[in-house]
Scaffold this motif. Structure first.
Motif, PDB file in Angstrom:
ATOM      1  N   GLU A  12      -5.784  21.655   7.775  1.00 21.52           N
ATOM      2  CA  GLU A  12      -6.491  23.020   6.919  1.00 21.52           C
ATOM      3  C   GLU A  12      -5.243  23.888   6.767  1.00 21.52           C
ATOM      4  N   GLY A  13      -5.327  24.406   5.786  1.00 24.49           N
ATOM      5  CA  GLY A  13      -3.996  25.459   5.256  1.00 24.49           C
ATOM      6  C   GLY A  13      -4.999  26.890   5.110  1.00 24.49           C
ATOM      7  N   ILE A  14      -4.467  27.893   5.976  1.00 27.37           N
ATOM      8  CA  ILE A  14      -5.157  29.075   6.363  1.00 27.37           C
ATOM      9  C   ILE A  14      -4.201  30.079   6.050  1.00 27.37           C
ATOM     10  N   ARG A  15      -4.283  31.202   5.089  1.00 30.41           N
ATOM     11  CA  ARG A  15      -3.561  32.345   4.839  1.00 30.41           C
ATOM     12  C   ARG A  15      -3.777  33.196   6.024  1.00 30.41           C
ATOM     13  N   VAL A  16      -2.852  34.087   6.408  1.00 32.99           N
ATOM     14  CA  VAL A  16      -3.198  35.050   7.505  1.00 32.99           C
ATOM     15  C   VAL A  16      -3.055  36.326   6.567  1.00 32.99           C
ATOM     16  N   HIS A  17      -3.894  37.551   6.440  1.00 33.76           N
ATOM     17  CA  HIS A  17      -3.951  38.446   5.734  1.00 33.76           C
ATOM     18  C   HIS A  17      -4.223  39.962   6.778  1.00 33.76           C
ATOM     19  N   LYS A  18      -3.357  40.751   6.926  1.00 34.96           N
ATOM     20  CA  LYS A  18      -3.696  42.064   7.685  1.00 34.96           C
ATOM     21  C   LYS A  18      -4.104  41.385   9.183  1.00 34.96           C
ATOM     22  N   GLY A  19      -3.209  40.264   9.563  1.00 38.23           N
ATOM     23  CA  GLY A  19      -3.578  39.959  10.930  1.00 38.23           C
ATOM     24  C   GLY A  19      -4.746  39.106  11.483  1.00 38.23           C
ATOM     25  N   VAL A  20      -5.570  38.844  10.356  1.00 38.76           N
ATOM     26  CA  VAL A  20      -6.717  37.900  10.191  1.00 38.76           C
ATOM     27  C   VAL A  20      -6.509  36.760   9.223  1.00 38.76           C
ATOM     28  N   LEU A  21      -7.037  35.803   9.916  1.00 40.49           N
ATOM     29  CA  LEU A  21      -7.177  34.403   9.360  1.00 40.49           C
ATOM     30  C   LEU A  21      -8.429  34.282   8.198  1.00 40.49           C
ATOM     31  N   ALA A  22      -7.739  34.310   6.844  1.00 45.90           N
ATOM     32  CA  ALA A  22      -8.638  34.394   5.745  1.00 45.90           C
ATOM     33  C   ALA A  22      -9.564  33.414   5.673  1.00 45.90           C
ATOM     34  N   PHE A  23     -10.900  33.716   5.825  1.00 46.26           N
ATOM     35  CA  PHE A  23     -11.964  32.570   5.627  1.00 46.26           C
ATOM     36  C   PHE A  23     -11.907  31.451   6.841  1.00 46.26           C
ATOM     37  N   HIS A  24     -11.358  31.913   7.994  1.00 43.03           N
ATOM     38  CA  HIS A  24     -11.416  31.191   8.892  1.00 43.03           C
ATOM     39  C   HIS A  24     -12.788  30.420   9.398  1.00 43.03           C
ATOM     40  N   GLU A  25     -13.800  30.906   9.403  1.00 42.39           N
ATOM     41  CA  GLU A  25     -15.193  30.077   9.484  1.00 42.39           C
ATOM     42  C   GLU A  25     -15.526  29.120   8.486  1.00 42.39           C
ATOM     43  N   GLU A  26     -15.053  29.308   7.369  1.00 42.42           N
ATOM     44  CA  GLU A  26     -15.206  28.209   6.312  1.00 42.42           C
ATOM     45  C   GLU A  26     -14.156  27.354   6.433  1.00 42.42           C
ATOM     46  N   HIS A  27     -12.794  27.475   6.953  1.00 43.05           N
ATOM     47  CA  HIS A  27     -11.953  26.590   7.242  1.00 43.05           C
ATOM     48  C   HIS A  27     -12.633  25.783   8.416  1.00 43.05           C
ATOM     49  N   MET A  28     -13.022  26.376   9.452  1.00 40.91           N
ATOM     50  CA  MET A  28     -12.959  25.894  10.811  1.00 40.91           C
ATOM     51  C   MET A  28     -14.601  24.649  10.490  1.00 40.91           C
ATOM     52  N   GLY A  61       4.559  36.924  15.815  1.00 37.60           N
ATOM     53  CA  GLY A  61       4.748  38.056  15.066  1.00 37.60           C
ATOM     54  C   GLY A  61       4.233  38.127  13.617  1.00 37.60           C
ATOM     55  N   MET A  62       3.302  37.110  12.972  1.00 39.61           N
ATOM     56  CA  MET A  62       3.114  36.675  11.862  1.00 39.61           C
ATOM     57  C   MET A  62       1.708  37.360  11.651  1.00 39.61           C
ATOM     58  N   HIS A  63       1.727  38.356  11.018  1.00 41.31           N
ATOM     59  CA  HIS A  63       0.484  38.956  10.818  1.00 41.31           C
ATOM     60  C   HIS A  63       0.228  39.555   9.303  1.00 41.31           C
ATOM     61  N   GLU A  64       1.185  39.126   8.103  1.00 44.64           N
ATOM     62  CA  GLU A  64       1.003  38.970   6.933  1.00 44.64           C
ATOM     63  C   GLU A  64       1.912  38.140   6.095  1.00 44.64           C
ATOM     64  N   LYS A  65       1.598  37.903   4.986  1.00 42.85           N
ATOM     65  CA  LYS A  65       2.235  36.787   4.116  1.00 42.85           C
ATOM     66  C   LYS A  65       2.453  35.565   4.982  1.00 42.85           C
ATOM     67  N   CYS A  66       1.577  35.095   5.395  1.00 39.34           N
ATOM     68  CA  CYS A  66       1.631  34.052   6.523  1.00 39.34           C
ATOM     69  C   CYS A  66       0.706  32.846   5.962  1.00 39.34           C
ATOM     70  N   HIS A  67       1.065  31.869   6.304  1.00 39.57           N
ATOM     71  CA  HIS A  67       0.496  30.445   5.823  1.00 39.57           C
ATOM     72  C   HIS A  67       0.292  29.444   7.199  1.00 39.57           C
ATOM     73  N   VAL A  68      -0.875  29.120   7.665  1.00 35.92           N
ATOM     74  CA  VAL A  68      -0.808  28.363   8.759  1.00 35.92           C
ATOM     75  C   VAL A  68      -1.132  26.999   8.275  1.00 35.92           C
ATOM     76  N   ARG A  69      -0.878  25.949   8.802  1.00 35.05           N
ATOM     77  CA  ARG A  69      -1.311  24.566   8.409  1.00 35.05           C
ATOM     78  C   ARG A  69      -1.665  24.121  10.138  1.00 35.05           C
ATOM     79  N   LEU A  70      -2.903  23.872  10.057  1.00 39.28           N
ATOM     80  CA  LEU A  70      -3.640  23.522  11.216  1.00 39.28           C
ATOM     81  C   LEU A  70      -3.900  22.020  11.044  1.00 39.28           C
ATOM     82  N   MET A  71      -3.406  21.295  11.706  1.00 39.61           N
ATOM     83  CA  MET A  71      -3.521  19.646  11.835  1.00 39.61           C
ATOM     84  C   MET A  71      -4.112  19.052  13.148  1.00 39.61           C
ATOM     85  N   VAL A  72      -4.961  18.084  13.036  1.00 39.04           N
ATOM     86  CA  VAL A  72      -5.607  17.526  14.304  1.00 39.04           C
ATOM     87  C   VAL A  72      -5.488  16.109  13.663  1.00 39.04           C
TER      88      VAL A  72
END
Length: 131
Positions: A12-28, A61-72
């Motif tokens: 899943e590719g997840i954006r971080v906005h203001k320290g929050v994983l955007a749409f994290h429930e939908e991604h998970m 220290g990535m709380h803004e303008k950050c992209h997370v790639r979560l791989m399993v």
């Protein structure tokens, strides 16, 4: 590892906005639903995996303008064969966080999609549950 030798995993590719994983429930939800569809046990609860992602983002220290790639991935194989029964050990979880500003063009112009015209062969040719 199953992910490297067979592409056997989910991401899943997840954006971080203001320290929050955007749409994290939908991604998970999607990650766990798709993993269940291929009979891959992630080995952690959604809450535990979400906590790992937040710990990774916070540690860097990535709380803004950050992209997370979560791989399993299914994990290490005893031999490079697709049968899930040949997996030894637990799934491999990789979390990559990178500073990456989203493109404003996508919000303004949108994006073009394409549906591939190639279809899988019949199940008697190649079982679609294995690839």
């Amino acid at each position: 590892d199953s992910g490297f030798i067979l592409g056997d995993g989910m991401w899943e590719g997840i954006r971080v906005h203001k320290g929050v994983l955007a749409f994290h429930e939908e991604h998970m939800d999607r990650l766990y639903m798709n993993s269940k569809a291929v009979m891959m046990d992630i080995g952690l609860t959604m809450s535990e995996l979400t906590d790992l992602v937040y710990r990774t983002v916070d540690a860097n220290g990535m709380h803004e303008k950050c992209h997370v790639r979560l791989m399993v991935t299914r994990g290490v194989k005893s031999t490079p064969y697709q049968n899930p029964k040949l997996t030894i050990g637990q799934p491999t979880i990789v979390i990559i966080a990178e500073h990456k500003e989203s493109s404003p063009d996508a919000a303004i112009k949108g994006c073009k999609l394409f549906t591939c015209h190639v279809r899988r062969g019949a199940p008697d040719v190649q079982d679609p549950n294995w690839n």
